[in-house]
Design a protein around this motif. Structure first.
Motif, PDB file in Angstrom:
ATOM      1  N   VAL A 248       0.851  -1.418  -0.074  1.00  0.00           N
ATOM      2  CA  VAL A 248      -0.140   0.003  -0.023  1.00  0.00           C
ATOM      3  C   VAL A 248       0.730   1.213   0.011  1.00  0.00           C
ATOM      4  CG1 VAL A 248      -1.987   1.322   1.209  1.00  0.00           C
ATOM      5  CG2 VAL A 248      -1.964  -1.211   1.246  1.00  0.00           C
TER       6      VAL A 248
ATOM      7  N   LYS B 293      -9.412   4.162  -3.948  1.00  0.00           N
ATOM      8  CA  LYS B 293      -8.537   3.094  -4.062  1.00  0.00           C
ATOM      9  C   LYS B 293      -8.076   2.829  -5.474  1.00  0.00           C
ATOM     10  CE  LYS B 293      -8.132  -2.048  -3.353  1.00  0.00           C
ATOM     11  NZ  LYS B 293      -8.696  -3.293  -2.753  1.00  0.00           N
TER      12      LYS B 293
ATOM     13  N   GLN C  13      -4.172   4.358  -2.086  1.00  0.00           N
ATOM     14  CA  GLN C  13      -5.303   4.769  -1.414  1.00  0.00           C
ATOM     15  C   GLN C  13      -4.948   6.339  -0.963  1.00  0.00           C
ATOM     16  OE1 GLN C  13      -6.635   0.279   0.051  1.00  0.00           O
ATOM     17  NE2 GLN C  13      -5.594   1.603   1.437  1.00  0.00           N
TER      18      GLN C  13
END
Length: 363
Positions: free
Chosen positions: A92, A359, A129
């Motif tokens: 991420v 996202k 994100q």
């Protein structure tokens, strides 16, 4: 990407202190950040000082923060931040692109997103994100709406939403930003605290100002780690975080070093002596500024005893004594987190805005 106005993207210098000779860019970044948030929300509820924010930009073994300032005609007009969590195997990258209204719509945002995506790819991350506030249109204005795939909450298809969709993002979750006017809520809060205590046999309330007392460091660190597993995350990819007493100490120091006041209210399970629910209230250096309610969590295995209501209400009443000149509390919750929202609504929190969680999975 071609833009209609030339701009400069400059790596942010993070000074040792706000009085250092190289602090000018950092101070300008904070000033522009506050102006951007004021443009979005039409208030200063989220304003910070450079000294308050500086500890959060210092090197951190738990997160690799990469930051830039955006300049047009030698004036700082925005900022870019990419956060790379240090959890093992994390895929991420969290990011922020913020620009003043006067330079939006000129292609700068698209060029900055290319920097974000390139940074994430170079770091081996595959999931991007980000969050954005989506204010309601003016009365009488029409706007297409986007519903969260969770079935809870929606946002207007505004400029930020179009920006995310243009760059290949999907809306995964909607958060509610809520505000409590403290003084009129106090009688209700006292009654709700008494009610919560009557349902919380076997639990006691403990409270402290940061840093965390030694007796609770280990169990509170464990409870903090559960924010990454026990809070609603919809389709977002959230790394399971590992917190130990060292990580908790680093977390505490960022707020203490920034001159902030943080009250932690916890429910302790008397049979084990461990923290099983907690609430955090935080102020800046201005005692009249709005209060931020940070993390609130009840561990899954201890739900059903009104512990969320217990720690929130006990926290508000103590906060009134600690920060009597702060008149408002601001908090954020996922729209599908109905148990926590119900507590907030009963206390007197009212919706102020909605936040989209976005996202993108890279090829």
């Amino acid at each position: 990407m071609t833009t209609s106005v030339p701009f400069e993207l400059r790596p942010l210098v993070v000074p040792a202190s706000v009085d250092a000779s190289d602090a000018a860019d950092f101070v300008a970044m904070v000033d522009v950040r506050n102006e951007i948030y004021r443009e979005i929300s039409d208030n200063d509820d989220e304003a910070v000082t450079p000294a308050q924010l500086l500890p959060h930009f210092q090197p951190d073994p738990d997160n690799d923060k990469r930051s830039w300032i955006v300049l047009v005609e030698d004036q700082v007009v925005g900022r870019v931040i990419v956060d790379l969590p240090a959890e093992e195997g994390s895929q991420v990258a969290y990011w922020t692109v913020e620009l003043l209204e006067r330079v939006q719509g000129r292609g700068i945002g698209g060029a900055l997103h290319a920097v974000v995506e390139g940074t994430a790819r170079d770091a081996g991350r595959t999931v991007l994100q980000a969050w954005a506030e989506h204010p309601e249109p003016d009365a009488g204005a029409t706007s297409e709406r986007l519903a969260a795939p969770t079935g809870y909450g929606e946002i207007p298809l505004d400029r930020p939403a179009r920006y995310f969709r243009r760059h290949g993002y999907t809306l995964e979750q909607v958060d509610r930003k809520s505000v409590l006017e403290i003084e009129p809520a106090l009688p209700s809060v006292r009654d709700l605290l008494a009610d919560a205590r009557s349902h919380a046999d076997g639990y006691r309330v403990e409270q402290w100002m940061l840093p965390t007392p030694e007796a609770y460091r280990e169990s509170f660190a464990w409870a903090k780690s559960r924010m990454s597993t026990d809070a609603p995350a919809a389709g977002l990819e959230i790394d399971e975080e590992t917190w130990d007493v060292e990580r908790l100490a680093r977390h505490d120091a960022r707020f203490v070093d920034g001159g902030q006041t943080v009250l932690v209210t916890v429910a302790v399970h008397e049979a084990t002596g461990t923290v099983v629910a907690f609430n955090e209230l935080c102020s800046g250096v201005d005692p009249t500024a709005a209060t931020q309610q940070m993390d609130t969590l009840v561990l899954r295995e201890h739900r059903g005893h009104r512990l969320g209501q217990l720690v929130k209400c006990a926290g508000i009443l103590r906060w009134r004594e600690v920060m009597p000149r702060s008149s408002r509390i601001v908090t954020w919750n996922a729209e599908e987190n109905r148990p926590m929202l119900s507590i907030n609504e009963t206390i007197g929190f009212e919706p102020a805005a909605y936040i989209g969680a976005w996202k993108k999975v890279l090829d």
